[in-house]
Design an enzyme around this catalytic site. Structure first.
Site, PDB file in Angstrom:
ATOM      1  CB  SER A  32      -5.865   0.620  14.985  1.00 32.53           C
ATOM      2  OG  SER A  32      -6.164  -0.236  13.901  1.00 32.53           O
ATOM      3  CG  HIS A  44      -1.475   0.489  14.764  1.00 29.47           C
ATOM      4  ND1 HIS A  44      -0.207   0.053  15.096  1.00 29.47           N
ATOM      5  CD2 HIS A  44      -2.202  -0.634  14.530  1.00 29.47           C
ATOM      6  CE1 HIS A  44      -0.176  -1.264  15.092  1.00 29.47           C
ATOM      7  NE2 HIS A  44      -1.365  -1.714  14.731  1.00 29.47           N
ATOM      8  CG  ASP A  47      -3.881  -2.840  12.278  1.00 29.92           C
ATOM      9  OD1 ASP A  47      -2.862  -3.337  12.783  1.00 29.92           O
ATOM     10  OD2 ASP A  47      -4.745  -2.234  12.934  1.00 29.92           O
ATOM     11  CG  MET A  92      -4.572  -7.489   8.577  1.00 26.62           C
ATOM     12  SD  MET A  92      -6.082  -7.933   9.438  1.00 26.62           S
ATOM     13  CE  MET A  92      -5.998  -6.800  10.846  1.00 26.62           C
ATOM     14  CG  HIS A 108       0.648  -4.556  13.245  1.00 30.31           C
ATOM     15  ND1 HIS A 108      -0.438  -4.836  14.060  1.00 30.31           N
ATOM     16  CD2 HIS A 108       1.440  -5.670  13.281  1.00 30.31           C
ATOM     17  CE1 HIS A 108      -0.303  -6.057  14.550  1.00 30.31           C
ATOM     18  NE2 HIS A 108       0.809  -6.581  14.091  1.00 30.31           N
ATOM     19  CG  MET A 118      -0.827  -8.319  11.664  1.00 33.36           C
ATOM     20  SD  MET A 118      -2.411  -7.702  12.244  1.00 33.36           S
ATOM     21  CE  MET A 118      -2.400  -6.067  11.492  1.00 33.36           C
ATOM     22  CG  MET A 158      -0.028  -8.997  18.241  1.00 34.40           C
ATOM     23  SD  MET A 158      -0.690  -7.428  17.613  1.00 34.40           S
ATOM     24  CE  MET A 158      -2.458  -7.775  17.495  1.00 34.40           C
ATOM     25  N   GLY A 206      -5.891  -9.981  13.408  1.00 32.10           N
ATOM     26  CA  GLY A 206      -6.775 -10.273  12.288  1.00 32.10           C
ATOM     27  C   GLY A 206      -8.002  -9.375  12.246  1.00 32.10           C
ATOM     28  CG  PHE A 207     -11.037 -10.186  12.517  1.00 35.40           C
ATOM     29  CD1 PHE A 207     -11.668  -9.866  11.317  1.00 35.40           C
ATOM     30  CD2 PHE A 207     -10.446 -11.436  12.642  1.00 35.40           C
ATOM     31  CE1 PHE A 207     -11.726 -10.784  10.277  1.00 35.40           C
ATOM     32  CE2 PHE A 207     -10.499 -12.366  11.603  1.00 35.40           C
ATOM     33  CZ  PHE A 207     -11.137 -12.036  10.412  1.00 35.40           C
ATOM     34  N   GLY A 208     -10.410  -6.137  14.396  1.00 39.39           N
ATOM     35  CA  GLY A 208     -10.618  -5.191  15.481  1.00 39.39           C
ATOM     36  C   GLY A 208     -11.771  -5.656  16.356  1.00 39.39           C
ATOM     37  N   GLY A 209     -11.915  -5.006  17.487  1.00 34.13           N
ATOM     38  CA  GLY A 209     -13.081  -5.230  18.326  1.00 34.13           C
ATOM     39  C   GLY A 209     -13.053  -6.489  19.169  1.00 34.13           C
ATOM     40  CG  ASP A 249      -2.540  -3.897  17.818  1.00 33.48           C
ATOM     41  OD1 ASP A 249      -3.738  -3.573  17.932  1.00 33.48           O
ATOM     42  OD2 ASP A 249      -1.980  -4.090  16.722  1.00 33.48           O
ATOM     43  N   GLY A 250      -4.767  -4.458  20.753  1.00 28.90           N
ATOM     44  CA  GLY A 250      -5.891  -5.373  20.841  1.00 28.90           C
ATOM     45  C   GLY A 250      -6.669  -5.200  22.136  1.00 28.90           C
ATOM     46  N   GLY A 251      -7.894  -4.705  21.990  1.00 26.74           N
ATOM     47  CA  GLY A 251      -8.762  -4.565  23.155  1.00 26.74           C
ATOM     48  C   GLY A 251      -8.341  -3.467  24.108  1.00 26.74           C
TER      49      GLY A 251
HETATM   50  C1  DX5 Z   1      -5.732  -6.507  15.123  1.00 29.85           C
HETATM   51  C2  DX5 Z   1      -5.004  -5.243  14.752  1.00 29.85           C
HETATM   52  C3  DX5 Z   1      -5.313  -4.136  15.663  1.00 29.85           C
HETATM   53  C4  DX5 Z   1      -6.763  -3.726  15.712  1.00 29.85           C
HETATM   54  C5  DX5 Z   1      -7.053  -3.361  17.107  1.00 29.85           C
HETATM   55  O1  DX5 Z   1      -5.229  -7.569  14.412  1.00 29.85           O
HETATM   56  O2  DX5 Z   1      -3.603  -5.439  14.760  1.00 29.85           O
HETATM   57  O3  DX5 Z   1      -4.472  -3.008  15.442  1.00 29.85           O
HETATM   58  O4  DX5 Z   1      -7.074  -2.653  14.886  1.00 29.85           O
HETATM   59  O5  DX5 Z   1      -8.409  -3.126  17.227  1.00 29.85           O
HETATM   60  P1  DX5 Z   1      -9.106  -2.946  18.633  1.00 29.85           P
HETATM   61  O6  DX5 Z   1      -8.467  -1.760  19.296  1.00 29.85           O
HETATM   62  O7  DX5 Z   1     -10.535  -2.709  18.283  1.00 29.85           O
HETATM   63  O8  DX5 Z   1      -8.899  -4.210  19.408  1.00 29.85           O
HETATM   64 ZN    ZN Z   2      -2.260  -3.629  14.714  1.00 29.90          ZN
END
Ligand code: DX5
Ligand code: ZN
Length: 235
Positions: free
Chosen positions: A19, A43, A45, A47, A76, A78, A146, A151-154, A184-186
């Site tokens: 991503s 990927h 993202d 938003m 993706h 969102m 999900m 909304g956010f990475g990490g 997707d996520g973590g």
């Molecule tokens: C979150 C995104 C993800 C995000 C994942 O809303 O859809 O694609 O980039 O980030 P990580 O892998 O850091 O959880």
């Molecule tokens: Zn995503």
């Protein structure tokens, strides 16, 4: 449309979809080039500051990246109003788009994506039930579960989503559908083991790739962990 296979494969291709949300937006093309030897998907993202409390990228950035990359762009969305933006993203170079089931109008959005020649994905937030996805499983190519609130990475992986992943895979297998089940996520080299066991085969990873010193090695590590988990289950 998801293909109907009389002898359903229980082993669709395992792949990592890095991503770019966690990449350096000032050097996106270089970031993408760095991971390209390790995967065939990227990927993206998108938003809108409405469906999720964050703003990211739009079609012009996708078009700019398209000129630098031949990866499959797994886009993706969102966003609250995907109907308005599917064509611009297709024109910009998206290969597949994934819309959220929570925004509604799912049947019409699937038809629109098909008409545009996009590969069709349907996403569900962590607290959206399997039953919301179930009516559409035979109409889509990919289901995105999900494993964080978007909304956010990490953010930290939410293990409570595992049963839903398993239900999606079981339903696809029971219907003879070859379906990509994406998470997707973590996702990292540890959590990928659990989601692979549950039935996922496409692993989105942002911070576990681009926040590492060696993003390409990180992609390889996630794919290796998933491959070893599947081999262990198979043997
Ligand atoms: C979150 C995104 C993800 C995000 C994942 O809303 O859809 O694609 O980039 O980030 P990580 O892998 O850091 O959880
Ligand atoms: Zn995503």
């Amino acid at each position: 449309m998801a293909t109907v296979d009389p002898s359903p494969t229980l082993a669709p291709t395992l792949r990592v979809a890095p991503s770019i949300l966690s990449a350096d937006f000032g050097s996106l093309a270089a970031a993408v080039a760095g991971i390209t030897p390790g995967t065939d998907w990227l990927h993206v993202d998108v938003m809108d500051g409405h469906f999720v409390p964050n703003l990211t990228i739009g079609p012009p950035v996708v078009a700019s990246l398209r000129a630098h990359s031949e990866l499959y762009f797994d886009t993706h969305l969102m966003i609250t109003d995907p109907a308005r933006y599917l064509e611009p993203f297709r024109d910009a170079g998206a290969d597949g788009c994934t819309v959220h089931v929570e925004v509604g109008e799912t049947t019409a959005l699937i038809a629109q994506m098909r008409d545009l020649g996009l590969r069709v994905g349907l996403a569900a937030n962590p607290d959206t039930a399997f039953e919301a996805l179930e009516p559409f499983l035979d109409q889509v190519d990919l289901v995105l579960c999900m494993t964080v609130f978007p909304g956010f990475g990490g953010q930290s992986f939410m293990g409570e989503v595992l049963p839903k992943i398993a239900r999606v895979r079981a339903a696809a297998d029971a219907a003879g559908l070859t379906l990509d089940v994406e998470v997707d996520g973590g996702i990292d080299e540890h959590t990928v083991v659990e989601v692979t066991r549950a039935g996922a085969n496409v692993f989105v990873a942002g911070s576990a790739v681009f926040n590492r010193d060696d993003p390409l090695a990180a992609v390889d590590g996630i794919l290796r962990a998933a491959t070893e988990e599947r081999a262990g289950v198979a043997s």
